[in-house]
Design a protein around this motif. Sequence first.
Motif, mmCIF file in Angstrom:
data_model
loop_
_atom_site.group_PDB
_atom_site.id
_atom_site.type_symbol
_atom_site.label_atom_id
_atom_site.label_comp_id
_atom_site.label_asym_id
_atom_site.label_seq_id
_atom_site.Cartn_x
_atom_site.Cartn_y
_atom_site.Cartn_z
ATOM 1 N N GLU A 43 -3.238 -0.541 11.057
ATOM 2 C CA GLU A 43 -2.653 0.458 10.161
ATOM 3 C C GLU A 43 -1.127 0.432 10.220
ATOM 4 O OE1 GLU A 43 -2.701 5.261 9.557
ATOM 5 O OE2 GLU A 43 -4.517 4.301 10.294
ATOM 6 N N LEU A 44 -0.570 0.368 11.422
ATOM 7 C CA LEU A 44 0.882 0.317 11.574
ATOM 8 C C LEU A 44 1.440 -0.999 11.023
ATOM 9 C CD1 LEU A 44 3.412 1.722 12.488
ATOM 10 C CD2 LEU A 44 2.984 0.915 14.809
ATOM 11 N N THR A 45 0.697 -2.075 11.204
ATOM 12 C CA THR A 45 1.105 -3.365 10.651
ATOM 13 C C THR A 45 1.200 -3.283 9.133
ATOM 14 O OG1 THR A 45 0.129 -4.589 12.494
ATOM 15 C CG2 THR A 45 0.490 -5.809 10.458
ATOM 16 N N GLN A 46 0.223 -2.639 8.492
ATOM 17 C CA GLN A 46 0.242 -2.487 7.040
ATOM 18 C C GLN A 46 1.438 -1.651 6.593
ATOM 19 O OE1 GLN A 46 -1.920 -4.009 4.684
ATOM 20 N NE2 GLN A 46 -0.163 -3.357 3.464
ATOM 21 N N GLU A 47 1.781 -0.610 7.357
ATOM 22 C CA GLU A 47 2.943 0.213 7.033
ATOM 23 C C GLU A 47 4.229 -0.625 7.085
ATOM 24 O OE1 GLU A 47 3.213 3.814 9.313
ATOM 25 O OE2 GLU A 47 1.096 4.253 8.989
ATOM 26 N N ILE A 49 4.441 -3.882 6.668
ATOM 27 C CA ILE A 49 4.396 -4.787 5.517
ATOM 28 C C ILE A 49 4.900 -4.060 4.274
ATOM 29 C CG2 ILE A 49 2.862 -6.031 3.931
ATOM 30 C CD1 ILE A 49 1.042 -6.570 6.402
ATOM 31 N N ASP A 50 4.365 -2.860 4.034
ATOM 32 C CA ASP A 50 4.745 -2.098 2.844
ATOM 33 C C ASP A 50 6.235 -1.780 2.833
ATOM 34 O OD1 ASP A 50 2.077 -2.170 2.104
ATOM 35 O OD2 ASP A 50 1.651 -0.121 2.788
ATOM 36 N N GLU A 51 6.757 -1.323 3.964
ATOM 37 C CA GLU A 51 8.181 -0.988 4.055
ATOM 38 C C GLU A 51 9.058 -2.222 3.874
ATOM 39 O OE1 GLU A 51 8.694 0.973 7.801
ATOM 40 O OE2 GLU A 51 7.505 2.711 7.184
ATOM 41 N N VAL A 57 12.418 -5.845 -2.243
ATOM 42 C CA VAL A 57 12.588 -5.646 -3.684
ATOM 43 C C VAL A 57 13.904 -4.940 -3.951
ATOM 44 C CG1 VAL A 57 11.686 -4.409 -5.691
ATOM 45 C CG2 VAL A 57 10.126 -5.668 -4.210
ATOM 46 N N MET A 58 14.215 -3.926 -3.153
ATOM 47 C CA MET A 58 15.462 -3.185 -3.326
ATOM 48 C C MET A 58 16.656 -4.090 -3.072
ATOM 49 S SD MET A 58 14.717 -0.210 -4.356
ATOM 50 C CE MET A 58 16.174 0.749 -4.077
ATOM 51 N N ALA A 59 16.577 -4.911 -2.033
ATOM 52 C CA ALA A 59 17.693 -5.799 -1.715
ATOM 53 C C ALA A 59 17.905 -6.808 -2.841
ATOM 54 C CB ALA A 59 17.424 -6.528 -0.393
ATOM 55 N N THR A 60 16.813 -7.308 -3.393
ATOM 56 C CA THR A 60 16.927 -8.262 -4.486
ATOM 57 C C THR A 60 17.536 -7.603 -5.716
ATOM 58 O OG1 THR A 60 14.999 -9.445 -3.669
ATOM 59 C CG2 THR A 60 15.636 -9.870 -5.920
ATOM 60 N N ALA A 61 17.104 -6.391 -6.021
ATOM 61 C CA ALA A 61 17.624 -5.680 -7.189
ATOM 62 C C ALA A 61 19.100 -5.352 -7.007
ATOM 63 C CB ALA A 61 16.829 -4.396 -7.422
ATOM 64 N N ASN A 62 19.483 -4.995 -5.797
ATOM 65 C CA ASN A 62 20.868 -4.631 -5.527
ATOM 66 C C ASN A 62 21.809 -5.830 -5.516
ATOM 67 O OD1 ASN A 62 20.281 -1.920 -5.383
ATOM 68 N ND2 ASN A 62 19.980 -1.947 -3.171
ATOM 69 N N SER A 63 21.290 -7.004 -5.303
ATOM 70 C CA SER A 63 22.154 -8.184 -5.231
ATOM 71 C C SER A 63 22.279 -8.897 -6.578
ATOM 72 C CB SER A 63 21.617 -9.161 -4.173
ATOM 73 O OG SER A 63 20.386 -9.690 -4.593
#
Length: 70
Positions: A43-47, A49-51, A57-63
């Motif tokens: 469960e923590l591993t999935q969290e 991954i999601d984060e 995605v945010m880093a790609t959009a910001n760059s």
Amino acid sequence: MYICICKGITDSQIKEAVYDGSTSVKALRRHLGVSSQCGRCAELTQEIIDETMAGGVMATANSALFYSAG
């Protein structure tokens, strides 16, 4: 921080593997061995991954590497 005590796998190792393309618990199990013994870390591993995926995605959009189709 250790995420998988059975295999001694850290959050940094999981994040690095996600950046390298392992984007599911199943893929990380094959790549690192995470969640292959007792399974308590799944469960923590999935969290993580999601984060990590959301941060990527945010880093790609910001760059300015992300272009909209519109």
